[in-house]
Each structure stands twice: as structure tokens, then as C-alpha cells.
Design an enzyme around this catalytic site. Structure first.
Site, PDB file in Angstrom:
ATOM      1  N   GLU A 210      41.643  31.602  39.980  1.00  0.00           N
ATOM      2  CA  GLU A 210      40.371  32.124  39.507  1.00  0.00           C
ATOM      3  C   GLU A 210      40.671  33.184  38.457  1.00  0.00           C
ATOM      4  OE1 GLU A 210      37.613  34.131  42.347  1.00  0.00           O
ATOM      5  OE2 GLU A 210      37.318  32.111  43.100  1.00  0.00           O
ATOM      6  N   HIS A 247      32.602  36.713  43.151  1.00  0.00           N
ATOM      7  CA  HIS A 247      33.816  37.308  43.707  1.00  0.00           C
ATOM      8  C   HIS A 247      34.106  38.580  42.922  1.00  0.00           C
ATOM      9  CE1 HIS A 247      35.751  33.470  45.587  1.00  0.00           C
ATOM     10  NE2 HIS A 247      34.776  33.969  46.324  1.00  0.00           N
TER      11      HIS A 247
END
Lengths: 294, 375
Positions: A210, A247
Site C-alpha cells: 500500500e 488507512h
């Protein structure tokens, strides 16, 4: 950080709605849950296991390999430190939105102990056919099949999608390691990669990264020396800069943590990086088919 | 969460014992003139939670009350970094001998607080890091020990700070403690000024509060600068949903941050333009109804991808929410589903029966169909 049949698991927060729901799921999947923690209900039993006042109390009663934390954000620090004090070697912290100061404290305490923190904000760890710890569909045979691909993911939902793809392509998994979506996590992509590299049942690795931070770059540095094939997908290529994408760890700021740097580092280390998640399973199937290692 | 300079100074630095110049927050030119009359030569500073205020014309020097009023007139109501200036800080002008930089941040690599110091203050730290990285000194803090003034020795040694060294060491220790006590993500004093009379004074204060700690910092939350959100983003925030409005035409409803980001990526990868980021992860997965309403209220949306992969979240619960909202809103845009994981069998059946839509087996195919429909 790989769950094995028989590993004893303590559930901190076992009496809560999520704690009890997922304990049942874990048990149904074969996970060896040996107890739970709730100071207000110490001495009672739930789901066939005893409730303790603390992790330290539970550890007096028998060895615990893994503790899993189903505790709300502002109370999580105390729960994790209890597990560290109980000398539990692996602590899986599912809680999202723990204040950073508390997370820093947790890591400082863990460093001075033998405990490894997985997470915070992880979906947990799964070993198909053996059990799981966390909030993953570990018992869903469409998603998880025993096999030889090790999977590392910051995200539970995307990790689930990739495991489903792998299973459909006939590639079962040796282990799923959810490392968590927070910026300050105890077990990094590189740590998980090393564990899978050393795991004899793992023959290839699916690395789901990510944007944000530099964990993929650090992992690339290790992947360079691996003989097991690694295929990666990195989420967040289309994310606008300076915005947190859910996130807390996924933020590109001042050019750091960007997609291009991660992809370049992984490719330079010989890791194939795919453009879509669906492509990852296809690429891995292609890599593994000729030698028939899957 | 961000804060204006005067809030950081009054609520954090001053109570911690870090000296700040005498100042008054003013909302009119007349008030600025009055303040300058009481103080003497002043600096008039726009109060917005953004950097580079000086370069945007947000900071002016004024010797007389008339000059202060005129500076305030120019700055108030102007727009800096997207914020309309509603307040100025009228502050005593310091007799500066030297400007240095001090900050405490959270360091991802060491998972610890990091105290930063540079003898070259006054410029943005990002610019300094690019131009003269060697001038920035760092100390990783072991939180079990803390950071006292004696721990600054290595940071400050050999910088020619002279008599001010001890005072700066005190400021760094206090800054670390307030960073801890107030759940800072970042606290920065730039510049920290060494005055001709030997005092050390904070001329600016940047403070970012860790959002996750909001519940235990209510006084700070009440003083925080409002977020720059669009109307739809604000509506999302009211429901506890993280919604980011983008300028594309393919709406996204997905669960979990990783999968949502990935859905955006795949849309972009195949030549489409995502219209939003909207995560219904964690407990928010029960809010599919509100979420769908938000996504469809975005005026640019021409088609919708619904991408669910249940791990923690149950896709049947999410699908039921989407269907309820769909039946109320009766949207005219087409929706393309991909549903897998926990509860998927039930969810697929629900979508098929109630909406008459067949979910796609591959996420890629759902995305391709949605891009095509948005053209």
C-alpha cells in the site's frame, strides 16, 4: 507469526459482541482458543473456555502462544501491555484508531520483551486447514485453501480478494499474514517476508502493499536475495496526494511513500508487480505452473 | 486535526513554560490598531492552519497603530491556502539575533518520537531538508526514559549557540513533554528566536493533533481549526464515514481501505476516472444506506461500482443496506457489482433477486463495465 495447529490462543475482550462472534468463528475453524479475558467476569466460562481477569492470570494457568486483542482503542494499550507482561510471544492487535502515543508505548514495551506485535489494525493471520486468529473468513473454503503461497497484506478486504483469486487459480496458501493498515506496526512487510522465506511450506509469496511509508522498499531490499518467487500488488496508485485513504498509514506526503518508488524498488529486486489485484493470481499461476511447485 | 498559530501558542506553548511574544487576536482593523497602541511595533499575522503565510501576503510588519490597521485591513478577508482569513494575531515584534528550528514528530521507522533541531530556522523544514539536509539534527526518544534537557547535548553541540544553548535545551524538553501530554502528531516551533536580550521565544507554533486521540483531548478538539470539507464530505463525517470527493464519473462503494483504494486504482488503470473514495470498513459496514446516498449525491457520477469483499465486514449486511437505499433513492445510474468473501452467497442472491442485476465474478469486469457505462 504463522499460526500452527495446536498453538494456544487467548482472546482479550472475548465477551464483547465482536470478540465472542469471532471466537466462535475461530473455534469452528479449528483454532485452539484456551481462554478469554474480561476483568469483570473473571471465573466465569464462555464458549467452553475460562474467562480470566487478565492475560497475566491466564498465563499462570497454562502456556499461551498467541493473544488476540478485541479491545476498544482507548483501552487497547493496557490490554497489550498486560499481554506483554504475561510474556506472550505473539500479540495480534486488531483494534483500529488506537492513539499514536499509546502505540508508541506498546512498541517500546514490546522491544524490551520477547513479544512480537502484529498490527495494530490488522485483520489477523490465517493458516488454511489449521486455523486463524483475527477477523478473517478463515473457514471460507472459497477464499482459503491449503497450499504453498504465502500472502502478506496490510488490508483484510484486499487480502481476502487476493486469496480468493489464488484459490480459484488452484493456488492454495501456506499462510496469510495481515500486518495491519496503521503507520506504526510491529511486524513489517519485510519481517513477514523473512518469515515466509524461512517457512518450508511456502514456495512463493504474494505481497500486497500500500502507498505510504517505506515498508515495501525495505521488503524489496530483502526480496533481492530470495530464491522463492515474489509477486506484488500495491494499492493506492490513483490516490490523490496528502489525503489519508482510510488507512492512517496510506498517505503520500511530500513525495514520500509514493507508488512509483515502491514499484521501482520491488521491480529492481526482481519482484513482478501487477497492475490489478486479479492479475496477481494469474501472474503467480504462470510463474509456478511450469515447475509445478504449486 | 490542525490549529491556528495563536491557539497553539496560548493553549500549548505558554502553559508549558515556553516563552511567546505578547499578542492579541483581532478580527477588525480597529482592534488591530488598538492592540498595536498597547504593544508598540508589531507583526500582523493571518491566522489560518497553513504554512507559507508570509509568501501569501499573510504577514506584515507595522510600526504605528495606523500601519497595523492598514495591514489588518489587507489581510482580513483575504484567501490563503484556500482559507478565508477571519482573524489576525497582532504580536510584539521581537529583536531577533538568530532563528533556529525545533520540532517533535512521530518517526515511523523507529516507532518513536523524534526530536528535531536545526540551527537554520525560519525556512520550511521540507525546503531545508532538500537544500541542507546536514543542518537538521535528530534524536530518537526512548519513551520509557523520556527526553530531558540534558538529552539535547548532542543535538545542540557545536552549533555556536553560546549562552542560549541551555535555554534551547529547556525548550526542547518542554516541547517533547507537551507533544506527549497533548497527543501531538507534530509540534513545531519555526522559528524559535534567540533575542538580543538573551531570551528564547517561540515566534510560531504548528501543532497537529492525532485524530485517534480526540476523545481524550476535548479542550483541544474544541479549539481546532475546522476541516476543509465539501458539503458531501461533511455529510459523510457526520455519519462517521470517510468520504473524499474526486472529480471523476465512476462512483465507488467498497469495504475496507485497501479494497477501496484498489477499486480506484483499477478504474484509473483501465482509463476511467474515480468519483470518490468512500470506505465502509470496520463497524461502518452497517452504514451502506447512508454511503450509497453520499456516492450518488456526487453530481459527476454516471455509473457505480459496488465492490465488496467480506473479511470482517459481512457482504450480506452491506448488500441489504445498498438494496434498501436503492429502493428509496431509485437512482438512474447503472450499478455494477462484485461481491466475494464473508456472506457472499446470500449477498449475490439478494442483489440478483431484488435489483435484477447479476454481480460480476471478477472485480476487473465489474470495473470495465462501469467505465463503459460512464462514457
Amino acid at each position: 507469526m504463522i499460526y500452527r495447529s495446536g498453538h494456544s490462543v487467548l482472546v482479550q475482550g472475548i465477551t464483547g459482541k465482536q470478540g465472542s462472534f469471532w471466537t466462535q468463528n475461530m473455534q469452528a475453524c479449528g483454532t485452539n482458543v484456551v481462554g478469554g479475558v474480561n476483568p469483570k467476569r473473571a471465573g466465569e466460562r464462555i464458549l467452553g473456555v475460562p474467562i480470566y481477569g487478565s492475560a497475566v492470570d491466564a498465563a499462570w494457568d497454562g502456556a499461551i502462544d498467541i493473544s488476540v486483542i478485541f479491545i476498544p482503542p482507548l483501552q487497547a494499550r493496557a490490554a497489550v501491555i498486560d499481554a506483554i507482561d504475561a510474556r506472550i510471544r505473539t500479540i495480534v492487535v486488531l483494534t483500529e484508531h488506537i492513539p499514536t502515543r499509546d502505540i508508541v508505548d506498546i512498541h517500546a514495551r514490546a522491544r524490551a520483551s520477547q513479544s512480537r506485535i502484529i498490527g495494530p489494525n490488522t485483520a489477523g493471520i490465517v493458516t488454511p486447514g489449521e486455523g486463524f486468529v483475527g477477523i478473517m473468513p478463515g473457514g471460507n473454503a472459497e477464499v482459503f485453501q491449503p497450499g504453498s503461497v504465502g500472502v502478506i497484506s496490510r488490508s483484510g478486504s484486499l487480502g481476502t480478494l487476493i486469496c480468493l483469486d489464488l484459490s480459484r487459480a488452484g493456488l492454495g496458501q501456506s499462510a496469510f499474514i495481515g500486518i495491519g493498515g496503521d503507520p506504526l506496526i510491529g511486524t513489517t512487510t519485510r519481517d513477514a517476508l523473512i518469515a515466509l522465506d524461512r517457512d518450508p511450506r511456502t514456495r512463493a509469496v504474494a505481497l500486497i502493499g500500500e502507498i505510504g511509508g517505506s515498508m515495501e522498499e525495505d521488503a524489496a531490499d530483502y526480496a533481492r536475495g530470495m530464491t522463492k518467487p515474489v509477486v506484488a500488488f500495491i494499492a493506492g496508485r490513483a490516490a490523490p496526494p496528502d489525503k489519508k485513504m482510510g488507512h492512517a498509514g496510506a498517505i503520500v506526503s511530500g513525495g514520500r511513500g509514493g507508488y512509483d518508488s515502491k514499484r521501482a524498488a520491488l521491480e529492481a529486486a526482481g519482484v513482478r508487480v501487477t497492475d490489478t489485484p486479479n492479475e496477481l493470481a494469474r501472474a503467480l499461476a504462470g510463474l509456478l505452473a511450469p515447475s509445478g511447485v504449486a | 486535526m490542525n490549529f491556528e498559530e495563536h491557539v497553539g501558542k496560548a493553549l500549548l506553548l505558554a502553559p508549558a513554560g515556553i516563552a511567546i511574544p505578547r499578542g492579541v487576536v483581532c478580527t477588525t482593523p480597529d482592534a488591530a490598531a488598538d492592540a498595536a497602541r498597547g504593544i508598540g511595533p508589531v507583526v500582523v499575522k493571518a491566522q489560518v492552519p497553513a504554512g507559507k503565510r508570509g509568501k501569501s501576503g499573510g504577514i506584515a510588519i507595522a510600526v504605528t497603530p495606523e500601519q497595523a490597521a492598514s495591514a489588518a485591513r489587507k489581510i482580513l478577508g483575504s484567501s490563503i491556502a484556500g482559507y478565508v482569513v477571519e482573524r489576525v494575531l497582532v504580536e510584539a515584534r521581537a529583536e531577533i539575533d538568530r532563528e533556529v528550528y525545533a520540532a517533535v514528530v512521530t518517526d515511523v521507522e523507529s516507532r518513536s518520537p523524534l526530536v528535531l533541531f536545526s540551527a537554520e530556522g525560519g525556512v520550511e523544514i521540507e525546503e531545508l531538508a532538500a537544500a541542507k539536509p546536514d543542518t537538521i539534527r535528530r534524536a530518537v526518544v526512548d519513551v520509557t526514559r523520556g527526553f530531558r534537557s540534558a538529552d539535547s547535548v548532542d543535538l545542540l553541540r557545536g552549533q555556536g549557540l553560546g549562552a542560549a544553548e541551555a535555554a534551547i535545551a529547556e525548550v526542547l524538553a518542554k516541547l517533547y513533554q507537551l507533544y506527549r501530554d497533548h497527543d501531538a502528531e507534530l509540534v513545531e516551533i519555526n522559528p524559535l528566536a534567540l533575542l538580543r536580550d538573551g531570551r528564547v521565544v517561540a515566534l510560531d507554533c504548528k501543532f497537529v493533533l492525532d485524530d485517534a486521540a480526540a476523545l481524550r483531548q476535548p479542550a483541544l478538539v474544541a479549539a481546532a481549526a475546522p476541516l476543509k470539507l465539501t458539503a458531501l464530505e461533511g455529510r459523510g463525517a457526520e455519519h462517521g464515514l470517510k468520504f473524499i470527493q474526486l472529480d471523476g464519473n465512476v462512483g465507488i462503494l467498497a469495504n475496507g481501505a485497501g479494497l477501496t483504494m484498489t477499486t480506484m486504482d483499477v478504474i484509473a488503470q483501465f482509463g476511467g476516472r474515480p468519483a470518490n473514495f468512500l470506505e465502509i470498513g470496520g463497524d461502518a459496514y452497517t452504514k451502506a444506506e447512508v454511503a450509497l446516498d453520499l456516492v450518488l449525491s456526487n453530481p459527476g457520477v454516471k455509473s457505480l461500482v459496488v465492490n465488496f469483499c467480506g473479511a470482517f465486514a459481512r457482504t450480506d449486511v452491506m448488500a441489504a443496506g445498498v438494496i434498501r437505499a436503492w429502493e428509496v433513492l431509485r437512482p438512474s445510474v447503472p450499478a455494477f457489482f462484485s461481491i466475494h468473501g464473508t456472506g457472499a452467497d446470500e449477498a449475490v442472491k439478494l442483489v440478483r433477486e431484488r435489483l435484477g442485476v447479476e454481480p460480476y465474478d471478477l472485480m476487473e469486469d465489474a470495473v470495465l463495465a462501469a467505465i463503459e457505462a460512464a462514457r
